[in-house]
Design a protein around this motif. Structure first.
Motif, PDB file in Angstrom:
ATOM      1  N   MET A 239       0.841  -1.194   0.000  1.00  0.00           N
ATOM      2  CA  MET A 239       0.000   0.000   0.000  1.00  0.00           C
ATOM      3  C   MET A 239       0.882   1.253   0.000  1.00  0.00           C
ATOM      4  SD  MET A 239      -3.035   1.043   2.652  1.00  0.00           S
ATOM      5  CE  MET A 239      -2.046   0.518   4.051  1.00  0.00           C
ATOM      6  N   LYS A 240       0.507   2.238  -0.820  1.00  0.00           N
ATOM      7  CA  LYS A 240       1.293   3.462  -0.947  1.00  0.00           C
ATOM      8  C   LYS A 240       0.388   4.693  -0.862  1.00  0.00           C
ATOM      9  CE  LYS A 240       5.065   1.119  -1.903  1.00  0.00           C
ATOM     10  NZ  LYS A 240       6.167   1.006  -0.916  1.00  0.00           N
ATOM     11  N   ILE A 241       0.971   5.788  -0.420  1.00  0.00           N
ATOM     12  CA  ILE A 241       0.287   7.081  -0.463  1.00  0.00           C
ATOM     13  C   ILE A 241       0.340   7.595  -1.897  1.00  0.00           C
ATOM     14  CG2 ILE A 241       0.343   9.481   0.320  1.00  0.00           C
ATOM     15  CD1 ILE A 241       1.659   8.443   2.924  1.00  0.00           C
ATOM     16  N   THR A 242      -0.818   8.000  -2.408  1.00  0.00           N
ATOM     17  CA  THR A 242      -0.866   8.509  -3.785  1.00  0.00           C
ATOM     18  C   THR A 242      -1.085  10.019  -3.846  1.00  0.00           C
ATOM     19  OG1 THR A 242      -3.234   8.009  -3.927  1.00  0.00           O
ATOM     20  CG2 THR A 242      -1.689   6.327  -4.716  1.00  0.00           C
ATOM     21  N   ALA A 243      -1.624  10.608  -2.787  1.00  0.00           N
ATOM     22  CA  ALA A 243      -1.871  12.053  -2.794  1.00  0.00           C
ATOM     23  C   ALA A 243      -2.062  12.555  -1.373  1.00  0.00           C
ATOM     24  CB  ALA A 243      -3.106  12.390  -3.631  1.00  0.00           C
ATOM     25  N   VAL A 244      -1.692  13.805  -1.169  1.00  0.00           N
ATOM     26  CA  VAL A 244      -1.967  14.518   0.082  1.00  0.00           C
ATOM     27  C   VAL A 244      -2.673  15.812  -0.297  1.00  0.00           C
ATOM     28  CG1 VAL A 244      -1.017  15.569   2.159  1.00  0.00           C
ATOM     29  CG2 VAL A 244       0.063  13.525   1.193  1.00  0.00           C
ATOM     30  N   GLU A 245      -3.907  15.970   0.154  1.00  0.00           N
ATOM     31  CA  GLU A 245      -4.742  17.084  -0.279  1.00  0.00           C
ATOM     32  C   GLU A 245      -5.108  17.983   0.895  1.00  0.00           C
ATOM     33  OE1 GLU A 245      -7.144  14.049  -3.321  1.00  0.00           O
ATOM     34  OE2 GLU A 245      -8.133  14.956  -1.577  1.00  0.00           O
ATOM     35  N   ALA A 246      -5.243  19.267   0.635  1.00  0.00           N
ATOM     36  CA  ALA A 246      -5.742  20.226   1.623  1.00  0.00           C
ATOM     37  C   ALA A 246      -7.057  20.802   1.118  1.00  0.00           C
ATOM     38  CB  ALA A 246      -4.729  21.331   1.853  1.00  0.00           C
ATOM     39  N   HIS A 247      -8.103  20.719   1.934  1.00  0.00           N
ATOM     40  CA  HIS A 247      -9.428  21.223   1.574  1.00  0.00           C
ATOM     41  C   HIS A 247      -9.828  22.302   2.584  1.00  0.00           C
ATOM     42  CE1 HIS A 247     -10.168  17.964  -1.358  1.00  0.00           C
ATOM     43  NE2 HIS A 247      -9.445  17.237  -0.516  1.00  0.00           N
ATOM     44  N   VAL A 248     -10.056  23.510   2.100  1.00  0.00           N
ATOM     45  CA  VAL A 248     -10.323  24.654   2.968  1.00  0.00           C
ATOM     46  C   VAL A 248     -11.816  24.915   3.050  1.00  0.00           C
ATOM     47  CG1 VAL A 248      -9.919  27.113   3.337  1.00  0.00           C
ATOM     48  CG2 VAL A 248      -8.086  25.666   2.412  1.00  0.00           C
ATOM     49  N   CYS A 249     -12.303  25.123   4.281  1.00  0.00           N
ATOM     50  CA  CYS A 249     -13.715  25.367   4.544  1.00  0.00           C
ATOM     51  C   CYS A 249     -13.825  26.565   5.487  1.00  0.00           C
ATOM     52  CB  CYS A 249     -14.331  24.119   5.182  1.00  0.00           C
ATOM     53  SG  CYS A 249     -16.088  24.244   5.556  1.00  0.00           S
ATOM     54  N   ASN A 250     -14.436  27.652   5.006  1.00  0.00           N
ATOM     55  CA  ASN A 250     -14.548  28.842   5.847  1.00  0.00           C
ATOM     56  C   ASN A 250     -15.630  28.665   6.904  1.00  0.00           C
ATOM     57  OD1 ASN A 250     -16.043  31.780   6.191  1.00  0.00           O
ATOM     58  ND2 ASN A 250     -13.813  31.867   6.237  1.00  0.00           N
ATOM     59  N   ALA A 251     -15.261  28.879   8.166  1.00  0.00           N
ATOM     60  CA  ALA A 251     -16.179  28.708   9.288  1.00  0.00           C
ATOM     61  C   ALA A 251     -16.237  29.976  10.132  1.00  0.00           C
ATOM     62  CB  ALA A 251     -15.756  27.511  10.141  1.00  0.00           C
ATOM     63  N   ARG A 252     -16.410  31.097   9.484  1.00  0.00           N
ATOM     64  CA  ARG A 252     -16.598  32.414  10.084  1.00  0.00           C
ATOM     65  C   ARG A 252     -15.334  32.946  10.745  1.00  0.00           C
ATOM     66  NH1 ARG A 252     -18.612  34.957  14.662  1.00  0.00           N
ATOM     67  NH2 ARG A 252     -18.730  33.001  15.793  1.00  0.00           N
ATOM     68  N   MET A 253     -15.000  32.482  11.948  1.00  0.00           N
ATOM     69  CA  MET A 253     -13.827  33.033  12.624  1.00  0.00           C
ATOM     70  C   MET A 253     -12.515  32.472  12.099  1.00  0.00           C
ATOM     71  SD  MET A 253     -14.643  33.602  16.666  1.00  0.00           S
ATOM     72  CE  MET A 253     -12.994  34.284  16.851  1.00  0.00           C
ATOM     73  N   ARG A 254     -12.581  31.296  11.468  1.00  0.00           N
ATOM     74  CA  ARG A 254     -11.366  30.665  10.967  1.00  0.00           C
ATOM     75  C   ARG A 254     -11.700  29.819   9.750  1.00  0.00           C
ATOM     76  NH1 ARG A 254     -12.171  29.096  16.073  1.00  0.00           N
ATOM     77  NH2 ARG A 254     -10.209  29.992  16.783  1.00  0.00           N
ATOM     78  N   ASN A 255     -10.704  29.538   8.971  1.00  0.00           N
ATOM     79  CA  ASN A 255     -10.859  28.587   7.865  1.00  0.00           C
ATOM     80  C   ASN A 255     -10.370  27.223   8.343  1.00  0.00           C
ATOM     81  OD1 ASN A 255     -11.636  30.089   5.261  1.00  0.00           O
ATOM     82  ND2 ASN A 255     -10.020  31.381   6.105  1.00  0.00           N
ATOM     83  N   TRP A 256     -11.267  26.247   8.340  1.00  0.00           N
ATOM     84  CA  TRP A 256     -10.832  24.887   8.642  1.00  0.00           C
ATOM     85  C   TRP A 256     -10.003  24.369   7.474  1.00  0.00           C
ATOM     86  CZ3 TRP A 256     -16.542  23.341   9.872  1.00  0.00           C
ATOM     87  CH2 TRP A 256     -16.874  23.811  11.150  1.00  0.00           C
ATOM     88  N   VAL A 257      -8.876  23.776   7.767  1.00  0.00           N
ATOM     89  CA  VAL A 257      -8.052  23.146   6.743  1.00  0.00           C
ATOM     90  C   VAL A 257      -8.078  21.637   6.994  1.00  0.00           C
ATOM     91  CG1 VAL A 257      -5.787  22.975   5.663  1.00  0.00           C
ATOM     92  CG2 VAL A 257      -6.570  25.178   6.575  1.00  0.00           C
ATOM     93  N   PHE A 258      -8.849  20.921   6.184  1.00  0.00           N
ATOM     94  CA  PHE A 258      -8.922  19.474   6.294  1.00  0.00           C
ATOM     95  C   PHE A 258      -7.870  18.853   5.379  1.00  0.00           C
ATOM     96  CE2 PHE A 258     -13.529  20.629   7.018  1.00  0.00           C
ATOM     97  CZ  PHE A 258     -13.466  20.471   8.392  1.00  0.00           C
ATOM     98  N   VAL A 259      -7.131  17.890   5.906  1.00  0.00           N
ATOM     99  CA  VAL A 259      -6.091  17.207   5.140  1.00  0.00           C
ATOM    100  C   VAL A 259      -6.553  15.781   4.853  1.00  0.00           C
ATOM    101  CG1 VAL A 259      -3.698  16.395   5.150  1.00  0.00           C
ATOM    102  CG2 VAL A 259      -4.275  18.606   6.198  1.00  0.00           C
ATOM    103  N   ARG A 260      -6.531  15.418   3.575  1.00  0.00           N
ATOM    104  CA  ARG A 260      -6.878  14.041   3.197  1.00  0.00           C
ATOM    105  C   ARG A 260      -5.655  13.365   2.606  1.00  0.00           C
ATOM    106  NH1 ARG A 260     -11.767  12.205  -0.841  1.00  0.00           N
ATOM    107  NH2 ARG A 260     -10.579  13.461  -2.340  1.00  0.00           N
ATOM    108  N   VAL A 261      -5.278  12.248   3.196  1.00  0.00           N
ATOM    109  CA  VAL A 261      -4.194  11.420   2.667  1.00  0.00           C
ATOM    110  C   VAL A 261      -4.844  10.242   1.939  1.00  0.00           C
ATOM    111  CG1 VAL A 261      -2.212   9.970   3.219  1.00  0.00           C
ATOM    112  CG2 VAL A 261      -2.574  12.107   4.471  1.00  0.00           C
ATOM    113  N   VAL A 262      -4.555  10.121   0.649  1.00  0.00           N
ATOM    114  CA  VAL A 262      -5.182   9.123  -0.223  1.00  0.00           C
ATOM    115  C   VAL A 262      -4.191   7.997  -0.491  1.00  0.00           C
ATOM    116  CG1 VAL A 262      -6.344   8.755  -2.430  1.00  0.00           C
ATOM    117  CG2 VAL A 262      -6.519  10.984  -1.280  1.00  0.00           C
TER     118      VAL A 262
END
Length: 390
Positions: free
Chosen positions: A1-24
């Motif tokens: 099994m290998k890592i194929t991608a590391v992604e950052a997904h930004v979601c604005n939540a008023r006081m801060r932007n949530w940065v969700f990280v997905r490792v695929v």
């Protein structure tokens, strides 16, 4: 099994932007979720996550310690800075989520199994604007907010009842803080635990004065009475009052926590899983807390992945006492993620789940509805126009 991608997904939540990280990974449907939320540094963190991807894509995601060492050491500047530390943390959290899914167990079972039946949560009242701190109705407002928090089921909450102050001021800010905390205590009684967060605004001397004045209210803890860069001063404040002193939310890595604990600077350490080095490093920090018999209560004002990771840590960590939980920052908070842990509405107690990994999944369609926006400016200026600490 290998890592194929590391992604950052930004979601604005008023006081801060949530940065969700997905490792695929290259196994169909197998990925992990982490979080790397750092207010006012969103774009820098996203770039740092992309830099981390160059180090670990193609590697085995289950070699978590090995990958942590790669992210920390395989560049001239070690991962001690807040931006790199936050990016590392987000990736590391996602790797633990993957490992739990590989073995079909929640993360807390990877760390030796549960040591408690539930994790207690506490709420946050927030704090007033600079121009509102000395309004005559401010204590009443704090009392009303405190009562509302108890009505929502919390048995503990934190507030920012200490106003920003210059390095030395008279009695006005101290007396104001006393009135605000007195109003909260009168509103909820002695059965509810109250914490007061200074946000490291005071100077060491003002921190001493506030700590002494508020000792009468038997706080659960008094947080960040001065800059975290001043561990000797924090230690002096801890020695001067019986109130437990809490600190650590702005520290990255285990080394500064070791200094705090060696100096006896606090009774509660507050590592932030999304900044300090992820679940791998926070477990080292938790081991230090256990050695020194000091409580651990992670800083957690971020998004749902941070909360899920903090609860999983608490289920398997002896020194852990309580977890910060933001529940009403945006009305759609529950839509962006599946429920990770069942929460008893009376007492706000998070229970273990059998879901593998962190037990959470992010809905990217909901994330896409709330794209990046610059965070709301949080600025403090003293009466004379000089710059203060937020």
């Amino acid at each position: 099994m290998k890592i194929t991608a590391v992604e950052a997904h930004v979601c604005n939540a008023r006081m801060r932007n949530w940065v969700f990280v997905r490792v695929v990974t290259d196994e169909q449907g197998l990925h992990g979720w982490g979080e790397a939320t750092l207010e006012w540094h969103t774009r820098a963190v996203v770039g740092a996550v992309e830099d981390m991807a160059d180090l670990i894509v193609g590697e085995d995601p289950t070699r978590i310690e090995h990958l942590w060492q790669m992210m920390f050491r395989q560049h001239f500047w070690h991962g001690n800075g807040i931006v790199r530390g936050t990016a590392m943390s987000g990736v590391d959290i996602a790797l633990w989520d993957i490992l739990g899914k590989v073995h079909g167990v929640p993360c807390h079972k990877l760390w030796g199994g549960p040591v408690r039946d539930y994790v207690r949560l506490y709420g946050h009242l927030g704090g007033g604007k600079m121009e509102d701190f000395y309004e005559s109705d401010e204590p009443q407002r704090f009392g009303e907010l405190a009562a509302g928090m108890v009505e929502r089921g919390f048995t503990a909450f934190k507030s920012m009842a200490v106003p920003p102050t210059m390095p030395l001021e008279g009695l006005a800010p101290v007396r104001h803080a006393e009135r605000c905390v007195a109003a909260m205590r009168d509103a909820v009684g002695d059965e509810i635990d109250i914490m007061v967060d200074c946000h490291a605004r005071p100077s060491p001397r003002m921190g001493h004065l506030f700590a002494s004045a508020l000792e009468q209210f038997d706080l659960f803890w008094f947080e960040e009475p001065c800059w975290p860069e001043r561990p000797d001063d924090i230690a002096a404040i801890q020695r001067s009052v019986r109130t437990p002193i809490a600190t650590g939310e702005r520290l990255v890595g285990a080394a500064p926590f070791n200094e705090l604990l060696t100096k006896g600077a606090c009774s509660v350490i507050q590592p932030d899983i999304t900044h300090c080095g992820g679940l791998t490093e926070v477990r080292r920090i938790a081991a230090l807390a256990e050695i020194h018999r000091v409580a651990l209560a992670p800083h957690n004002p971020q998004g749902p992945v941070s909360t899920a990771a903090s609860i999983e840590l608490g289920l398997a960590t002896p020194s852990y006492i309580i977890c910060e939980a933001v529940t009403s920052d945006v009305p759609w908070r529950d839509e962006v993620a599946t429920t990770s842990h069942p929460i008893d509405p009376v007492g706000m107690l998070a229970r273990a789940t059998d879901k593998p990994g962190l037990g959470i999944e992010i809905d990217l369609d909901v994330v896409a509805k709330h794209p990046f926006e610059p965070e709301l400016p949080q600025q403090v200026f003293y009466a004379d126009g000089s710059v203060g600490d937020w």
